[in-house]
Scaffold this motif. Structure first.
Motif, PDB file in Angstrom:
ATOM      1  N   VAL A  53       0.774  -4.651 -26.412  1.00 55.00           N
ATOM      2  CA  VAL A  53       0.075  -3.525 -25.799  1.00 55.00           C
ATOM      3  C   VAL A  53      -0.645  -2.691 -26.860  1.00 55.00           C
ATOM      4  CG1 VAL A  53       0.335  -1.400 -24.467  1.00 55.00           C
ATOM      5  CG2 VAL A  53       1.606  -3.440 -23.807  1.00 55.00           C
ATOM      6  N   GLU A  56      -3.780  -4.463 -27.538  1.00 51.91           N
ATOM      7  CA  GLU A  56      -4.703  -4.371 -26.404  1.00 51.91           C
ATOM      8  C   GLU A  56      -5.361  -2.990 -26.339  1.00 51.91           C
ATOM      9  OE1 GLU A  56      -2.415  -5.411 -22.979  1.00 51.91           O
ATOM     10  OE2 GLU A  56      -1.876  -7.378 -23.806  1.00 51.91           O
ATOM     11  N   VAL A  66      -6.725  -1.135 -18.900  1.00 53.50           N
ATOM     12  CA  VAL A  66      -5.281  -0.943 -18.791  1.00 53.50           C
ATOM     13  C   VAL A  66      -4.953   0.492 -18.419  1.00 53.50           C
ATOM     14  CG1 VAL A  66      -3.134  -0.893 -20.121  1.00 53.50           C
ATOM     15  CG2 VAL A  66      -4.700  -2.830 -20.361  1.00 53.50           C
ATOM     16  N   SER A  70      -3.959   1.237 -14.149  1.00 50.25           N
ATOM     17  CA  SER A  70      -2.570   0.810 -14.024  1.00 50.25           C
ATOM     18  C   SER A  70      -1.679   2.011 -13.767  1.00 50.25           C
ATOM     19  CB  SER A  70      -2.105   0.091 -15.301  1.00 50.25           C
ATOM     20  OG  SER A  70      -1.803   1.020 -16.328  1.00 50.25           O
ATOM     21  N   THR A  83       5.400  -6.502 -15.681  1.00 45.08           N
ATOM     22  CA  THR A  83       4.724  -7.326 -16.681  1.00 45.08           C
ATOM     23  C   THR A  83       5.686  -8.343 -17.286  1.00 45.08           C
ATOM     24  OG1 THR A  83       3.207  -5.514 -17.207  1.00 45.08           O
ATOM     25  CG2 THR A  83       3.426  -7.271 -18.840  1.00 45.08           C
ATOM     26  N   HIS A 109      -7.163  -8.475 -10.588  1.00 47.48           N
ATOM     27  CA  HIS A 109      -8.015  -8.093 -11.716  1.00 47.48           C
ATOM     28  C   HIS A 109      -9.499  -8.143 -11.348  1.00 47.48           C
ATOM     29  CE1 HIS A 109      -4.814  -8.980 -15.037  1.00 47.48           C
ATOM     30  NE2 HIS A 109      -4.599  -7.858 -14.382  1.00 47.48           N
ATOM     31  N   VAL A 133      -6.385 -10.507 -24.385  1.00 46.35           N
ATOM     32  CA  VAL A 133      -5.115 -10.123 -23.754  1.00 46.35           C
ATOM     33  C   VAL A 133      -4.089 -11.255 -23.864  1.00 46.35           C
ATOM     34  CG1 VAL A 133      -4.016  -9.569 -21.549  1.00 46.35           C
ATOM     35  CG2 VAL A 133      -6.141  -8.430 -22.205  1.00 46.35           C
TER      36      VAL A 133
END
Length: 292
Positions: A53, A56, A66, A70, A83, A109, A133
């Motif tokens: 993360v 990312e 993200v 989210s 996840t 997505h 990702v």
């Protein structure tokens, strides 16, 4: 404490999957591969997931996708569970169930798009972003196992990436790395776009101060987050938001102990154990009976 981490691998609401049946059903990842070993370790999964993360969120378009689309800020614990469990399904579930889940993720997505703060349009199913990702997730889990559980050979690291190629393609990451050299090349080519932000600081604050594990385990949680920062590669680890937030003196040995103990604990109800039992039952059915 380790049992608390293992609870993150239990199915969140609405994500029940039968890892035990049908007998012998193959997974997307080979049952005799190194990935089944790596993903069975809850300490490596927690550390690797946090590191992924961080990588990312350093990429501007991925960060916007993200953070803006989210539930992480509202319910970080549930987001992590969902996840992590999706990774379990991808690796261990019968391939048909894994493909179904991946299809739902891809469809979800497809609705995620927008514009970054500096005016760049993005969409979550952009193959370039999907490659990053998938690559960061693979790097995180493999490197966390390598550093904090058992040293992997270069061949094992390459094999782990190769084993995940089929699943990456299903997610739409057609250019995800299939060797450690390809990961290094992708990191080098992406590095000019990586940057710090207030979101990185907010993410670390949430992870460090929100109890995500059941019971009084916040000190353990913070230790594992520092381990994730420690293994995150440059240029991200040297960003101002992460600088000085890695492991302290002597802590790496402690994390290694936790990782090795976690791998040795009996855990018959985890997805890894249930999937292994499914494969064994299938093999037993194919074994011919011997005459007396």
């Amino acid at each position: 404490m380790l049992a608390a981490i293992q609870q993150l691998l239990q199915p969140p609401p609405g994500m029940d999957v039968d890892f035990k049946a049908p007998s012998g059903a193959p997974a997307l990842f080979p049952s005799d591969g190194i990935s089944w070993t790596i993903f069975s370790n809850p300490v490596a999964l927690f550390i690797g997931g946090v590191s992924a993360v961080l990588l990312e969120l350093a990429e501007p378009a991925v960060r916007s996708g993200v953070w803006d689309h989210s539930s992480f800020r509202r319910d970080p614990g549930m987001r992590l569970r969902r996840t992590g469990f999706a990774a379990m399904v991808t690796v261990y579930a019968p391939a048909e169930q894994a493909r179904a889940l991946i299809g739902r993720v891809v469809a979800m997505h497809e609705r995620v798009n927008g514009v970054t703060p500096d005016g760049q349009p993005y969409r979550a199913n952009d193959p370039r972003l999907l490659d990053w990702v998938q690559a960061t997730a693979s790097f995180g889990f493999i490197e966390a196992y390598h550093r904090y559980v058992r040293t992997l050979t270069p061949a094992e690291k390459d094999a782990a990436l190769t084993e995940g190629a089929a699943a990456s393609r299903l997610y739409g990451a057609v250019g995800a790395p299939r060797s450690w050299q390809e990961w290094d090349d992708l990191l080098a080519s992406t590095a000019p776009r990586l940057e710090g932000s207030d979101v990185l600081s907010e993410f670390l604050s949430i992870m460090s101060n929100t109890p995500l594990l059941p019971g009084p385990t916040l000190r353990l949680q913070r230790l594992l987050i520092r381990a994730a920062v420690e293994m995150t590669p440059n240029p991200v680890r040297s960003l101002p938001q992460l600088r000085g937030k890695g492991l302290r003196a002597g802590e790496q040995s402690l994390v290694r102990v936790l990782g090795r103990v976690a791998g040795a604990l009996p855990a018959p109800q985890t997805p890894a154990a249930q999937a292994a039992a499914r494969i064994r039952r299938g093999e037993a059915r194919k074994t011919p009976m011997k005459d007396d």
